[in-house]
Scaffold this active site. Structure first.
Site, PDB file in Angstrom:
ATOM      1  N   LYS A 116       0.811  -1.217   0.000  1.00 16.50           N
ATOM      2  CA  LYS A 116       0.000   0.000   0.000  1.00 16.50           C
ATOM      3  C   LYS A 116       0.849   1.274   0.000  1.00 16.50           C
ATOM      4  O   LYS A 116       0.425   2.304  -0.542  1.00 16.50           O
ATOM      5  CB  LYS A 116      -0.950   0.003   1.205  1.00 16.50           C
ATOM      6  CG  LYS A 116      -1.823  -1.247   1.321  1.00 16.50           C
ATOM      7  CD  LYS A 116      -2.628  -1.527   0.066  1.00 16.50           C
ATOM      8  CE  LYS A 116      -3.181  -2.945   0.032  1.00 16.50           C
ATOM      9  NZ  LYS A 116      -3.683  -3.359  -1.276  1.00 16.50           N
ATOM     10  N   LYS A 158      -1.972   2.604   9.364  1.00 13.65           N
ATOM     11  CA  LYS A 158      -2.345   1.505   8.459  1.00 13.65           C
ATOM     12  C   LYS A 158      -1.153   0.590   8.210  1.00 13.65           C
ATOM     13  O   LYS A 158      -0.011   1.048   8.208  1.00 13.65           O
ATOM     14  CB  LYS A 158      -2.804   2.061   7.097  1.00 13.65           C
ATOM     15  CG  LYS A 158      -4.078   2.864   7.111  1.00 13.65           C
ATOM     16  CD  LYS A 158      -4.453   3.283   5.685  1.00 13.65           C
ATOM     17  CE  LYS A 158      -5.832   3.924   5.647  1.00 13.65           C
ATOM     18  NZ  LYS A 158      -6.224   4.330   4.272  1.00 13.65           N
ATOM     19  N   GLY A 164      -8.334  -4.006   3.161  1.00 15.14           N
ATOM     20  CA  GLY A 164      -9.534  -4.552   3.782  1.00 15.14           C
ATOM     21  C   GLY A 164      -9.687  -4.181   5.247  1.00 15.14           C
ATOM     22  O   GLY A 164     -10.510  -4.758   5.928  1.00 15.14           O
ATOM     23  N   HIS A 235     -16.055  -4.017   6.597  1.00 15.38           N
ATOM     24  CA  HIS A 235     -15.312  -4.037   5.341  1.00 15.38           C
ATOM     25  C   HIS A 235     -15.873  -5.000   4.312  1.00 15.38           C
ATOM     26  O   HIS A 235     -15.219  -5.296   3.314  1.00 15.38           O
ATOM     27  CB  HIS A 235     -13.821  -4.272   5.587  1.00 15.38           C
ATOM     28  CG  HIS A 235     -13.237  -3.291   6.566  1.00 15.38           C
ATOM     29  ND1 HIS A 235     -13.091  -1.956   6.260  1.00 15.38           N
ATOM     30  CD2 HIS A 235     -12.831  -3.428   7.844  1.00 15.38           C
ATOM     31  CE1 HIS A 235     -12.601  -1.317   7.309  1.00 15.38           C
ATOM     32  NE2 HIS A 235     -12.433  -2.178   8.292  1.00 15.38           N
ATOM     33  N   LYS A 237     -18.812  -5.238   1.602  1.00 14.57           N
ATOM     34  CA  LYS A 237     -19.824  -4.432   0.933  1.00 14.57           C
ATOM     35  C   LYS A 237     -21.146  -5.187   0.911  1.00 14.57           C
ATOM     36  O   LYS A 237     -21.167  -6.403   0.723  1.00 14.57           O
ATOM     37  CB  LYS A 237     -19.374  -4.128  -0.493  1.00 14.57           C
ATOM     38  CG  LYS A 237     -18.089  -3.291  -0.538  1.00 14.57           C
ATOM     39  CD  LYS A 237     -17.430  -3.320  -1.896  1.00 14.57           C
ATOM     40  CE  LYS A 237     -16.105  -2.554  -1.835  1.00 14.57           C
ATOM     41  NZ  LYS A 237     -15.282  -2.806  -3.037  1.00 14.57           N
ATOM     42  N   GLU A 275      -9.801   2.547  -5.893  1.00 12.76           N
ATOM     43  CA  GLU A 275     -10.707   2.897  -4.796  1.00 12.76           C
ATOM     44  C   GLU A 275     -10.324   4.253  -4.208  1.00 12.76           C
ATOM     45  O   GLU A 275      -9.146   4.506  -3.957  1.00 12.76           O
ATOM     46  CB  GLU A 275     -10.610   1.873  -3.670  1.00 12.76           C
ATOM     47  CG  GLU A 275     -11.070   0.482  -4.018  1.00 12.76           C
ATOM     48  CD  GLU A 275     -11.048  -0.441  -2.799  1.00 12.76           C
ATOM     49  OE1 GLU A 275     -11.729  -1.455  -2.839  1.00 12.76           O
ATOM     50  OE2 GLU A 275     -10.340  -0.135  -1.811  1.00 12.76           O
ATOM     51  N   GLU A 287      -6.787   2.452  -2.491  1.00 12.19           N
ATOM     52  CA  GLU A 287      -6.097   1.247  -2.957  1.00 12.19           C
ATOM     53  C   GLU A 287      -6.437   1.027  -4.414  1.00 12.19           C
ATOM     54  O   GLU A 287      -7.447   1.513  -4.896  1.00 12.19           O
ATOM     55  CB  GLU A 287      -6.596   0.002  -2.198  1.00 12.19           C
ATOM     56  CG  GLU A 287      -6.302   0.001  -0.735  1.00 12.19           C
ATOM     57  CD  GLU A 287      -6.846  -1.233  -0.003  1.00 12.19           C
ATOM     58  OE1 GLU A 287      -7.270  -2.195  -0.659  1.00 12.19           O
ATOM     59  OE2 GLU A 287      -6.826  -1.193   1.232  1.00 12.19           O
ATOM     60  N   ARG A 291      -7.939  -6.961  -9.801  1.00 15.42           N
ATOM     61  CA  ARG A 291      -8.761  -8.105 -10.191  1.00 15.42           C
ATOM     62  C   ARG A 291     -10.118  -7.608 -10.698  1.00 15.42           C
ATOM     63  O   ARG A 291     -10.445  -6.435 -10.553  1.00 15.42           O
ATOM     64  CB  ARG A 291      -9.017  -8.975  -8.955  1.00 15.42           C
ATOM     65  CG  ARG A 291      -9.763  -8.198  -7.874  1.00 15.42           C
ATOM     66  CD  ARG A 291     -10.185  -9.001  -6.675  1.00 15.42           C
ATOM     67  NE  ARG A 291     -11.083  -8.235  -5.817  1.00 15.42           N
ATOM     68  CZ  ARG A 291     -10.708  -7.363  -4.896  1.00 15.42           C
ATOM     69  NH1 ARG A 291      -9.410  -7.121  -4.682  1.00 15.42           N
ATOM     70  NH2 ARG A 291     -11.599  -6.710  -4.175  1.00 15.42           N
TER      71      ARG A 291
HETATM   72  C1  MV4 Z   1      -9.301   5.318   5.710  1.00 14.84           C
HETATM   73  C2  MV4 Z   1     -10.432   5.797   6.380  1.00 14.84           C
HETATM   74  C3  MV4 Z   1     -10.398   7.100   6.855  1.00 14.84           C
HETATM   75  N1  MV4 Z   1      -9.321   7.870   6.661  1.00 14.84           N
HETATM   76  N2  MV4 Z   1      -8.248   6.130   5.519  1.00 14.84           N
HETATM   77  C4  MV4 Z   1     -10.761   0.773   5.322  1.00 14.84           C
HETATM   78  C5  MV4 Z   1     -10.250  -0.296   4.439  1.00 14.84           C
HETATM   79  C6  MV4 Z   1      -8.924   0.160   4.006  1.00 14.84           C
HETATM   80  N3  MV4 Z   1      -8.662  -0.302   2.710  1.00 14.84           N
HETATM   81  C7  MV4 Z   1      -8.991   1.636   4.084  1.00 14.84           C
HETATM   82  N4  MV4 Z   1     -10.071   1.950   4.965  1.00 14.84           N
HETATM   83  C8  MV4 Z   1     -10.260   3.196   5.445  1.00 14.84           C
HETATM   84  N5  MV4 Z   1      -9.231   4.066   5.227  1.00 14.84           N
HETATM   85  C9  MV4 Z   1      -8.269   7.366   6.004  1.00 14.84           C
HETATM   86  N6  MV4 Z   1      -7.187   8.150   5.828  1.00 14.84           N
HETATM   87  C10 MV4 Z   1     -11.507   4.927   6.586  1.00 14.84           C
HETATM   88  C11 MV4 Z   1     -11.425   3.625   6.114  1.00 14.84           C
HETATM   89  C12 MV4 Z   1     -12.585   2.808   6.360  1.00 14.84           C
HETATM   90  C13 MV4 Z   1     -13.413   2.373   5.306  1.00 14.84           C
HETATM   91  C14 MV4 Z   1     -13.145   2.644   3.978  1.00 14.84           C
HETATM   92  C15 MV4 Z   1     -13.965   2.194   2.964  1.00 14.84           C
HETATM   93  C16 MV4 Z   1     -15.114   1.472   3.259  1.00 14.84           C
HETATM   94  C17 MV4 Z   1     -15.398   1.192   4.566  1.00 14.84           C
HETATM   95  C18 MV4 Z   1     -14.572   1.621   5.608  1.00 14.84           C
HETATM   96  C19 MV4 Z   1     -14.888   1.331   6.939  1.00 14.84           C
HETATM   97  C20 MV4 Z   1     -14.069   1.752   7.931  1.00 14.84           C
HETATM   98  C21 MV4 Z   1     -12.918   2.482   7.648  1.00 14.84           C
END
Ligand code: MV4
Length: 447
Positions: A116, A158, A164, A235, A237, A275, A287, A291
């Site tokens: 990432k 992170k 995910g 996480h 959908k 995304e 991200e 796929r």
């Molecule tokens: C974030 C965020 C808030 N701020 N990054 C969750 C999965 C991972 N791939 C990245 N995610 C998030 N990153 C920042 N800087 C909140 C999330 C997040 C989230 C993102 C997409 C869909 C659902 C989510 C649920 C909780 C947190």
């Protein structure tokens, strides 16, 4: 074009790939576990090879068995679907080394997007907006705390090898930083075998909006619009739709062009998803998925393009069959994921489907591998199908989806259909006014 494709997957996506191959005149081999011997994919593929016992690691993740099946059946290419080996760079590399075509991007690009920190640096250089944060991995709690104080709290820690949502830590004030940093590190190490972590400004109320992209081996790249996937739980959908109810045409065009330019800059081959988090009118890269995704039918319905056929064509070296401005976005589409789970507790509910009737009618698509009398095995993901509707606008889609849910008969197991009916009836859903946290908030209040 390929003569024969091996499908290294199961369930509805295996069927979806078989359908595309059949229409293209391409032969199919499906590999399966002993638990899937009576699956629809085994019935509908030209050939099938049992590759091992039920557990994923012994079958759908068993690389030597899959490569052996491809060699024995004379397949030219392997389609990994989603999940399982679809984003395993080592698998993609081995497929190619054994003389087969991997239907997806190069192993090097899968690797680069799987890290990432590297992914973020790469796409930022290609012009995508990213969340403000540390410049790469952070080695010590002291460095992390200093960076966070300069940026301002809240911040999110992170895992570089994550995705995910695993191993993320929200930190709301400086005093909590050290402990959260150490937790994030050890969770990253335990989950991914890599303790590299990085820091971002925490966005409090974003939406999840992703852009479908495609590239070919002739330097062409396009975007096929966005999907809004903000309705999710842990996480996972639950509902996906396109176009997003919150974007203006100008915002859509602008982020779409940036996404396509990024894909061109990467020299990316095949289907991908970029995304983003979207908050206060701004996009932030999250991200890139290398796929085909579960929710790809949303894009198929509003563009009329067969994304699986397109994946196969560009993997075979053909040019993208679709060009910018040569297709039009038509109407709206919504997909719901139907899981064999208790709709209140989310506890999986495998077992035999005693009664089954699929929904139908104008603008209704049901992508599933279930049938009456089928036994849902307990070993895999609980998603048993997807119900997708297409309509002239979002309101028509919501009404059509509620109508199609009422028509659907799945008895013998519990499903999440009642939860979907409830979501679709909520005023917040109907107005389009919600964030990624809405569903979990409502569920914690007891629906
Ligand atoms: C974030 C965020 C808030 N701020 N990054 C969750 C999965 C991972 N791939 C990245 N995610 C998030 N990153 C920042 N800087 C909140 C999330 C997040 C989230 C993102 C997409 C869909 C659902 C989510 C649920 C909780 C947190």
């Amino acid at each position: 074009m390929f003569k024969k494709i091996l499908i290294a997957n199961r369930g509805e996506i295996a069927l979806r790939i078989i359908r595309a191959c059949r229409e293209m005149g391409v032969g199919t081999v499906v590999v399966h576990s002993t638990a899937d011997a009576s699956s629809m994919a085994v019935r509908l593929a030209d050939e099938s090879v049992c590759i091992g016992p039920p557990a994923g690691k012994d079958s759908y993740l068993n690389i030597p068995s899959i490569l052996t099946a491809a060699a024995l059946t004379g397949a030219d290419a392997i389609h990994p679907g989603y999940g399982f080996l679809s984003e395993n760079a080592q698998f993609a590399r081995m497929v190619e080394e054994h003389g087969f075509t991997f239907i997806g991007p190069s192993a090097d690009l899968i690797d680069r997007m799987g890290d990432k920190v590297r992914a973020k640096q790469t796409v930022q250089e290609l012009g995508l907006p990213v969340v403000p944060g540390s410049d790469g991995g952070v080695d010590t709690a002291e460095d992390g705390q200093r960076i966070s104080e300069e940026m301002g709290f809240p911040v999110l820690i992170k895992a570089a090898s994550g995705g995910g949502g695993k191993g993320m830590q929200v930190v709301r004030e400086a005093g909590q930083f050290r402990e959260a940093f150490n937790t994030a590190r050890s969770e990253a190490k335990a989950n991914f075998g890599d303790d590299t972590v990085y820091i971002e400004k925490y966005l409090e109320k974003p939406r999840h909006i992703e852009i479908q992209v495609f590239g070919d081996s002739h330097g062409n790249a396009i975007h096929l619009g966005e999907r809004d996937c903000s309705i999710q739980r842990r996480h996972q959908k639950l509902v996906e739709e396109g176009p997003s109810p919150v974007l203006s045409q100008e915002e859509r065009d602008k982020i779409g062009k940036l996404a396509a330019d990024t894909v061109r800059g990467l020299g990316y081959l095949g289907a991908g998803t970029i995304e983003f988090l979207y908050e206060d009118g701004k996009f932030y890269f999250m991200e890139m998925n290398t796929r085909i995704q579960v929710e790809h039918p949303v894009t198929e319905m509003i563009t009329g393009i067969d994304l699986i056929a397109e994946q196969i064509r560009v993997a075979a070296g053909e040019k993208l069959s679709v060009q910018k401005d040569k297709f039009r976005f038509r109407g709206h589409a919504i997909e719901i994921r139907i899981n064999a789970e208790d709709p209140d507790t989310f506890i999986p509910s495998p077992g035999k489907i005693t009664q089954f009737h699929a929904p139908g009618g104008l603008g209704v698509r049901f992508d599933s591998a279930i049938y009456g009398g089928y036994s849902i095995p307990p070993y895999y993901d609980s998603m048993i199908g997807k119900l997708i509707v297409h309509g002239r606008n979002r309101d028509e889609c919501i009404r059509r989806l509620l109508r199609a849910i009422r028509e659907t008969v799945i008895e013998g197991v519990k499903t999440t259909l009642p939860l979907h009916e409830w979501i679709l009836k909520q005023p917040e859903f109907q107005s389009g006014d919600y964030t990624i946290h809405w569903l979990e908030q409502k569920l914690s209040e007891g629906r």
